[in-house]
Design a protein around this motif. Structure first.
Motif, PDB file in Angstrom:
ATOM      1  N   LEU A 117       0.825  -1.210   0.000  1.00  0.00           N
ATOM      2  CA  LEU A 117       0.000   0.000   0.000  1.00  0.00           C
ATOM      3  C   LEU A 117       0.857   1.257   0.000  1.00  0.00           C
ATOM      4  O   LEU A 117       0.515   2.256  -0.640  1.00  0.00           O
ATOM      5  CB  LEU A 117      -0.935  -0.007   1.206  1.00  0.00           C
ATOM      6  N   ASN A 118       1.970   1.229   0.737  1.00  0.00           N
ATOM      7  CA  ASN A 118       2.872   2.387   0.728  1.00  0.00           C
ATOM      8  C   ASN A 118       3.385   2.659  -0.676  1.00  0.00           C
ATOM      9  O   ASN A 118       3.462   3.815  -1.115  1.00  0.00           O
ATOM     10  CB  ASN A 118       4.045   2.147   1.687  1.00  0.00           C
ATOM     11  N   LEU A 119       3.786   1.612  -1.383  1.00  0.00           N
ATOM     12  CA  LEU A 119       4.248   1.787  -2.764  1.00  0.00           C
ATOM     13  C   LEU A 119       3.137   2.331  -3.642  1.00  0.00           C
ATOM     14  O   LEU A 119       3.363   3.202  -4.491  1.00  0.00           O
ATOM     15  CB  LEU A 119       4.757   0.444  -3.316  1.00  0.00           C
ATOM     16  N   LEU A 120       1.935   1.835  -3.432  1.00  0.00           N
ATOM     17  CA  LEU A 120       0.787   2.286  -4.208  1.00  0.00           C
ATOM     18  C   LEU A 120       0.538   3.780  -3.992  1.00  0.00           C
ATOM     19  O   LEU A 120       0.285   4.532  -4.939  1.00  0.00           O
ATOM     20  CB  LEU A 120      -0.447   1.471  -3.812  1.00  0.00           C
ATOM     21  N   ILE A 121       0.645   4.211  -2.732  1.00  0.00           N
ATOM     22  CA  ILE A 121       0.427   5.629  -2.404  1.00  0.00           C
ATOM     23  C   ILE A 121       1.543   6.490  -2.984  1.00  0.00           C
ATOM     24  O   ILE A 121       1.303   7.558  -3.550  1.00  0.00           O
ATOM     25  CB  ILE A 121       0.330   5.813  -0.882  1.00  0.00           C
ATOM     26  N   ASP A 122       2.802   6.014  -2.851  1.00  0.00           N
ATOM     27  CA  ASP A 122       3.942   6.802  -3.338  1.00  0.00           C
ATOM     28  C   ASP A 122       3.891   6.992  -4.850  1.00  0.00           C
ATOM     29  O   ASP A 122       4.359   8.006  -5.381  1.00  0.00           O
ATOM     30  CB  ASP A 122       5.256   6.117  -2.953  1.00  0.00           C
ATOM     31  N   GLU A 123       3.350   6.007  -5.556  1.00  0.00           N
ATOM     32  CA  GLU A 123       3.290   6.088  -7.018  1.00  0.00           C
ATOM     33  C   GLU A 123       2.107   6.905  -7.523  1.00  0.00           C
ATOM     34  O   GLU A 123       2.028   7.228  -8.705  1.00  0.00           O
ATOM     35  CB  GLU A 123       3.203   4.678  -7.606  1.00  0.00           C
ATOM     36  N   SER A 124       1.190   7.251  -6.609  1.00  0.00           N
ATOM     37  CA  SER A 124       0.002   7.993  -7.027  1.00  0.00           C
ATOM     38  C   SER A 124       0.320   9.461  -7.226  1.00  0.00           C
ATOM     39  O   SER A 124       1.334   9.967  -6.773  1.00  0.00           O
ATOM     40  CB  SER A 124      -1.115   7.836  -5.994  1.00  0.00           C
ATOM     41  N   ASP A 125      -0.547  10.174  -7.895  1.00  0.00           N
ATOM     42  CA  ASP A 125      -0.399  11.607  -8.143  1.00  0.00           C
ATOM     43  C   ASP A 125      -0.685  12.365  -6.860  1.00  0.00           C
ATOM     44  O   ASP A 125      -1.798  12.354  -6.347  1.00  0.00           O
ATOM     45  CB  ASP A 125      -1.382  12.032  -9.241  1.00  0.00           C
ATOM     46  N   SER A 126       0.335  13.040  -6.307  1.00  0.00           N
ATOM     47  CA  SER A 126       0.181  13.710  -5.013  1.00  0.00           C
ATOM     48  C   SER A 126      -0.587  15.024  -5.121  1.00  0.00           C
ATOM     49  O   SER A 126      -0.866  15.647  -4.107  1.00  0.00           O
ATOM     50  CB  SER A 126       1.555  13.984  -4.391  1.00  0.00           C
ATOM     51  N   ASP A 127      -0.937  15.449  -6.340  1.00  0.00           N
ATOM     52  CA  ASP A 127      -1.658  16.712  -6.490  1.00  0.00           C
ATOM     53  C   ASP A 127      -3.158  16.556  -6.245  1.00  0.00           C
ATOM     54  O   ASP A 127      -3.904  17.523  -6.267  1.00  0.00           O
ATOM     55  CB  ASP A 127      -1.433  17.296  -7.894  1.00  0.00           C
ATOM     56  N   ARG A 128      -3.619  15.323  -6.067  1.00  0.00           N
ATOM     57  CA  ARG A 128      -5.036  15.127  -5.816  1.00  0.00           C
ATOM     58  C   ARG A 128      -5.214  13.947  -4.863  1.00  0.00           C
ATOM     59  O   ARG A 128      -4.325  13.130  -4.676  1.00  0.00           O
ATOM     60  CB  ARG A 128      -5.788  14.856  -7.126  1.00  0.00           C
ATOM     61  N   THR A 129      -6.388  13.867  -4.251  1.00  0.00           N
ATOM     62  CA  THR A 129      -6.694  12.754  -3.367  1.00  0.00           C
ATOM     63  C   THR A 129      -7.007  11.519  -4.200  1.00  0.00           C
ATOM     64  O   THR A 129      -7.744  11.590  -5.187  1.00  0.00           O
ATOM     65  CB  THR A 129      -7.901  13.108  -2.478  1.00  0.00           C
ATOM     66  N   VAL A 130      -6.421  10.385  -3.811  1.00  0.00           N
ATOM     67  CA  VAL A 130      -6.565   9.159  -4.596  1.00  0.00           C
ATOM     68  C   VAL A 130      -7.343   8.131  -3.788  1.00  0.00           C
ATOM     69  O   VAL A 130      -7.007   7.843  -2.632  1.00  0.00           O
ATOM     70  CB  VAL A 130      -5.176   8.589  -4.974  1.00  0.00           C
ATOM     71  N   ARG A 131      -8.389   7.574  -4.413  1.00  0.00           N
ATOM     72  CA  ARG A 131      -9.136   6.509  -3.756  1.00  0.00           C
ATOM     73  C   ARG A 131      -8.357   5.196  -3.857  1.00  0.00           C
ATOM     74  O   ARG A 131      -7.861   4.825  -4.923  1.00  0.00           O
ATOM     75  CB  ARG A 131     -10.507   6.346  -4.401  1.00  0.00           C
ATOM     76  N   LEU A 132      -8.256   4.491  -2.749  1.00  0.00           N
ATOM     77  CA  LEU A 132      -7.503   3.247  -2.684  1.00  0.00           C
ATOM     78  C   LEU A 132      -8.437   2.050  -2.847  1.00  0.00           C
ATOM     79  O   LEU A 132      -9.647   2.157  -2.629  1.00  0.00           O
ATOM     80  CB  LEU A 132      -6.755   3.165  -1.351  1.00  0.00           C
ATOM     81  N   PRO A 133      -7.886   0.893  -3.227  1.00  0.00           N
ATOM     82  CA  PRO A 133      -8.725  -0.301  -3.432  1.00  0.00           C
ATOM     83  C   PRO A 133      -9.499  -0.674  -2.165  1.00  0.00           C
ATOM     84  O   PRO A 133      -9.046  -0.457  -1.049  1.00  0.00           O
ATOM     85  CB  PRO A 133      -7.707  -1.381  -3.807  1.00  0.00           C
ATOM     86  N   SER A 134     -10.646  -1.285  -2.353  1.00  0.00           N
ATOM     87  CA  SER A 134     -11.480  -1.706  -1.224  1.00  0.00           C
ATOM     88  C   SER A 134     -10.843  -2.883  -0.506  1.00  0.00           C
ATOM     89  O   SER A 134      -9.933  -3.551  -1.027  1.00  0.00           O
ATOM     90  CB  SER A 134     -12.870  -2.093  -1.718  1.00  0.00           C
ATOM     91  N   LEU A 135     -11.339  -3.174   0.689  1.00  0.00           N
ATOM     92  CA  LEU A 135     -10.821  -4.296   1.469  1.00  0.00           C
ATOM     93  C   LEU A 135     -10.968  -5.612   0.702  1.00  0.00           C
ATOM     94  O   LEU A 135     -10.018  -6.403   0.601  1.00  0.00           O
ATOM     95  CB  LEU A 135     -11.569  -4.387   2.807  1.00  0.00           C
ATOM     96  N   ARG A 136     -12.167  -5.860   0.152  1.00  0.00           N
ATOM     97  CA  ARG A 136     -12.421  -7.120  -0.540  1.00  0.00           C
ATOM     98  C   ARG A 136     -11.579  -7.229  -1.817  1.00  0.00           C
ATOM     99  O   ARG A 136     -11.031  -8.294  -2.118  1.00  0.00           O
ATOM    100  CB  ARG A 136     -13.908  -7.251  -0.870  1.00  0.00           C
TER     101      ARG A 136
END
Length: 466
Positions: free
Chosen positions: A18-37
């Motif tokens: 998840l940390n890698l996923l967040i770091d690779e996302s565009d920091s200029d906007r809020t990014v929705r992350l995958p659901s638990l399921r």
């Protein structure tokens, strides 16, 4: 993902993913992350494992949840470029000066209870009393009144006596040590130091191409006499740098019998000794005999500074030496430190009046209270995952992870949460203490210490093996 799971608990692998996923996302906007399921299916783990990893990230402030919507990446403040990605010390310095950081890397004991205000008040009083004095006679080695007070303070008997002419004061400790390196002609020479050692001293020797041999401290804070004797016999050691009584950052006080044996060994070899006295006044038991009590005073130099006990308004460093008088005077004259005579007189009068000693009693008590609180929190949150050296003074705590971890990864992970630590590798030039770190309980920020210790514990548990 399967490979990651084989190297640690499932939640650790999910957390890193998840940390890698967040770091690779565009920091200029809020990014929705995958659901638990969705994540549980993708990574082949249980929903509860995903939930736990998300809860860790939420506690760290990296993600936030929205009811009936899911988890979102929290934009993190950008880190300041350090200019050199490989220079860990530079990264510590630069990020410790960022706004809003919780700095656990500093060793600044006087900031807890500085004497700056009394010092400046006394300086202003001196300026009012003597407003129009003629220009004083040039004193390149420092104000005579302060040198006289320091000589008296370091004199313990007729044999171990000092005069004002043996004292040299510079603008700061680094400047004084640079002069010593030049006077003692240490460029290219071999110096033996106790280890771990203050990073400023290590970097200074490195800059002057001094060959450094590190002699590790034992668990009790003493040195191995046999190993020291072997090094003195096999190497052309030009200088030995040892702590006076309190070994920092280790935090231990070497046993008196060990100090006596070490001093005798050095005397037998006729070795020059540079005694680091910068932390001695911060020992919990202040009246402990210093190393210099057993060292030949004619083969001894002592260095210290005022800022650790008085505060930032007293940055001056100083050295005491009976020998090298003409060389030291010449180098101090060439360096031409521009020091305030009134400020130096004010420091001298704080020392002579006993005000500094009264202040030290309070400072030592406050430092011990802060260290005790930090150690208690570390043991509550980390348990047997770390081993802590119970400090006998000073403003920091030295510890190491029982599980070998990459402490630089822990450092960079905590930076993202606005926490700065001091990885142990900074205190060695030979790659020692990779699994150690030094923490300070003195943090002047809005962060709650218990919360920060929790973040450090999580970072250690989640860090990849080192």
């Amino acid at each position: 993902m399967k490979a990651l799971r084989q190297n640690g608990f499932a939640y650790q692998a999910v957390y890193r993913y998840l940390n890698l996923l967040i770091d690779e996302s565009d920091s200029d906007r809020t990014v929705r992350l995958p659901s638990l399921r969705h994540l549980a299916d993708r990574l082949n783990v249980s929903i509860s494992t995903i939930q736990y990893a998300y809860s860790l990230l939420e506690k760290e402030g990296r993600v936030f949840s929205v009811a009936k919507s899911g988890y979102y990446a929290q934009t993190a403040p950008s880190l300041i470029s350090t200019g050199s990605a490989d220079d860990l010390l530079e990264a510590v310095y630069v990020n410790a000066r960022r706004a809003g950081m919780c700095v656990l890397s500093a060793d600044d004991p006087a900031s807890l209870q500085p004497l700056d205000s009394p010092l400046l008040m006394l300086e202003r009083e001196l300026l009012r009393q003597y407003p129009r004095q003629p220009l004083p006679q040039m004193q390149p080695c420092g104000e005579l009144e302060l040198r006289t007070v320091l000589a008296a303070r370091y004199t313990t008997c007729a044999v171990n006596g000092w005069q004002a002419d043996d004292v040299y004061i510079g603008a700061d400790l680094r400047g004084v040590l640079e002069i010593l390196i030049s006077v003692l002609q240490l460029r290219g020479a071999t110096v033996l130091i106790e280890s771990p050692c203050d990073w400023m001293i290590l970097r200074l020797f490195q800059a002057f191409e001094v060959q450094v041999i590190e002699l590790p401290l034992q668990t009790d804070g003493g040195l191995d006499p046999q190993r020291l004797a072997s090094l003195l016999a096999s190497e052309r050691v030009g200088l030995v740098v040892l702590s006076s009584v309190l070994n920092m950052p280790h935090g231990s006080i070497s046993p008196q019998a060990n100090r006596q044996v070490i001093a005798q060994l050095l005397a037998n070899h006729g070795t020059w000794v540079l005694e680091n006295d910068s932390c001695s006044e911060l020992a919990d038991v202040p009246h402990v005999q210093r190393l210099r009590e057993w060292v030949d005073p004619d083969r001894l130099l002592i260095f210290s500074a005022f800022d650790r006990i008085i505060g930032a308004e007293a940055p001056y460093g100083f050295v005491l030496s009976r020998q090298w008088r003409s060389e030291l005077q010449r180098y101090f004259l060439l360096r031409s430190f521009r020091l305030s005579a009134a400020r130096q007189k004010a420091i001298a009068r704080l020392l002579a009046s006993g005000r500094v000693d009264q202040h030290l009693q309070v400072l030592r008590r406050l430092l011990k209270e802060r260290r005790t609180q930090l150690i208690q929190l570390l043991r509550e949150r980390l348990g047997e995952a770390v081993q802590i050296i119970d400090p006998q003074g000073g403003a920091t705590v030295w510890m190491h992870s029982v599980r070998p971890v990459d402490m630089s990864e822990v450092f960079h992970g905590l930076l993202k949460q606005q926490v700065v630590i001091a990885p142990g590798e900074l205190f060695s030039l030979n790659g020692h203490y990779a699994h150690h770190l030094r923490l300070s309980p003195i943090c002047h920020s809005e962060h709650d210490l218990a919360t920060v210790v929790g973040l450090v514990g999580d970072a250690l548990r989640l860090a990849p093996g080192g």
